[in-house]
Motif scaffolding. Structure first.
Motif, short mmCIF file in Angstrom:
data_model
loop_
_atom_site.label_atom_id
_atom_site.label_comp_id
_atom_site.label_asym_id
_atom_site.label_seq_id
_atom_site.Cartn_x
_atom_site.Cartn_y
_atom_site.Cartn_z
N HIS A 8 -77.61 40.11 -90.52
CA HIS A 8 -78.36 39.04 -90.13
C HIS A 8 -78.02 38.92 -88.72
N VAL A 14 -81.78 32.88 -87.12
CA VAL A 14 -80.60 32.77 -87.94
C VAL A 14 -79.65 31.73 -87.73
N TYR A 163 -84.42 44.10 -97.21
CA TYR A 163 -83.10 43.69 -97.04
C TYR A 163 -82.17 44.09 -97.90
N TRP A 214 -87.47 33.22 -92.03
CA TRP A 214 -87.29 34.75 -92.20
C TRP A 214 -88.35 35.75 -91.70
N ARG A 217 -86.56 36.29 -88.38
CA ARG A 217 -85.77 37.48 -88.69
C ARG A 217 -86.11 38.66 -89.01
N SER A 221 -84.33 40.00 -85.47
CA SER A 221 -82.87 39.70 -85.67
C SER A 221 -82.14 41.15 -85.89
#
Length: 268
Positions: A8, A14, A163, A214, A217, A221
């Motif tokens: 993450h 986050v 992911y 999300w 991210r 991220s």
């Protein structure tokens, strides 16, 4: 906590989600076991929003909260000062490299940590060393394999594939929840209790807040950086996933859920 690469990372998208977490929700399985005067270690404390609730539960007992990010720890200290919580200190630390004597704590707590570790059983073994006899370890981890959503959307399906692939390339276990009981057993703990909870959106938070987080991210991220560096996804594909999240989460009937497992273990 020892990480190869934190999947993450500490992008604001986050950390902003982590700031919403509280001990009342994230440590509900542990709170009934806490008593005033206990010494507690919070591993991977992040911005400290859970830590402060734990500190209040064991006051005047002392809480040590550790994390790898200096910036996140600065924010946690500021939050503690703002709320007047004085029985907690925040320090940089690695759960596999803590130079505290055996039996220094009565409780070791780790929320959404083991899923990011290359050696989760070793981390639990270190927690066991740090616990006094009869001490409690409390761990909670999500299981990304339980993610469900409606209406169906190809972007979310691809997001979950990316992911899982990135996390495993980082030698981590994104479906950690289902392994907690086994990991505790392997580390030599007696399991006290296992439980499960589910975050639903809407419910835990709004679907739009979750989806836009999300989306950010996915392109900003560590997840994005790793996915590109490992050849798992291209920048253009990640942008498409983010756009899909933003469109999906604004649908009036949008729904998302993810399951968590909580485990309490006792040092014999």
């Amino acid at each position: 906590m020892t990480l190869g690469t934190y999947t993450h990372g500490h992008h604001e998208s986050v950390v902003a989600q982590h700031r919403k977490r509280t001990a009342v929700e994230a440590a509900a399985f542990l709170l009934p076991h806490l008593r005033p005067g206990m010494r507690l270690l919070d591993v991977g404390c992040g911005p400290g929003s859970i830590t402060l609730g734990l500190a209040q539960a064991v006051a005047p007992g002392e809480v040590l909260a550790i994390d790898l990010s200096a910036d996140v720890l600065d924010g946690a200290r500021a939050l503690a000062a703002e709320r007047g919580v004085r029985n907690v200190r925040f320090e940089p630390g690695d759960v596999l490299d803590l130079h505290y004597p055996d039996g220094s704590f009565d409780v070791v707590y780790a929320h959404q940590v083991l899923q990011h570790l290359a050696r989760p059983v070793e981390a639990l073994s270190q927690a066991k060393r740090l616990l006094a006899p009869g001490g409690i370890v409390a761990v909670r981890d999500s299981d990304y394999g339980t993610c469900t959503w409606s209406p169906p959307h190809a972007a979310l399906k691809r997001w979950l594939e990316v992911y899982h692939a990135v996390a495993r390339a980082n030698r981590a276990e994104p479906d950690a929840g289902r392994f907690l009981h086994g990991w505790l057993h392997e580390a030599g703990f007696d399991t006290i209790a296992l439980s499960g909870t589910t975050w639903t959106f809407p419910g835990y938070d709004t679907v739009e807040s979750w989806g836009t987080s999300w989306a950010a991210r996915t392109v900003g991220s560590n997840l994005a950086t790793n996915a590109i560096d490992y050849g798992i996804a291209t920048r253009e594909e990640l942008e498409g996933i983010a756009a899909g999240f933003r469109a999906w989460c604004r649908a009036p009937a949008a729904f998302f859920s993810i399951g968590h497992v909580e485990a309490l273990g006792r040092r014999p």
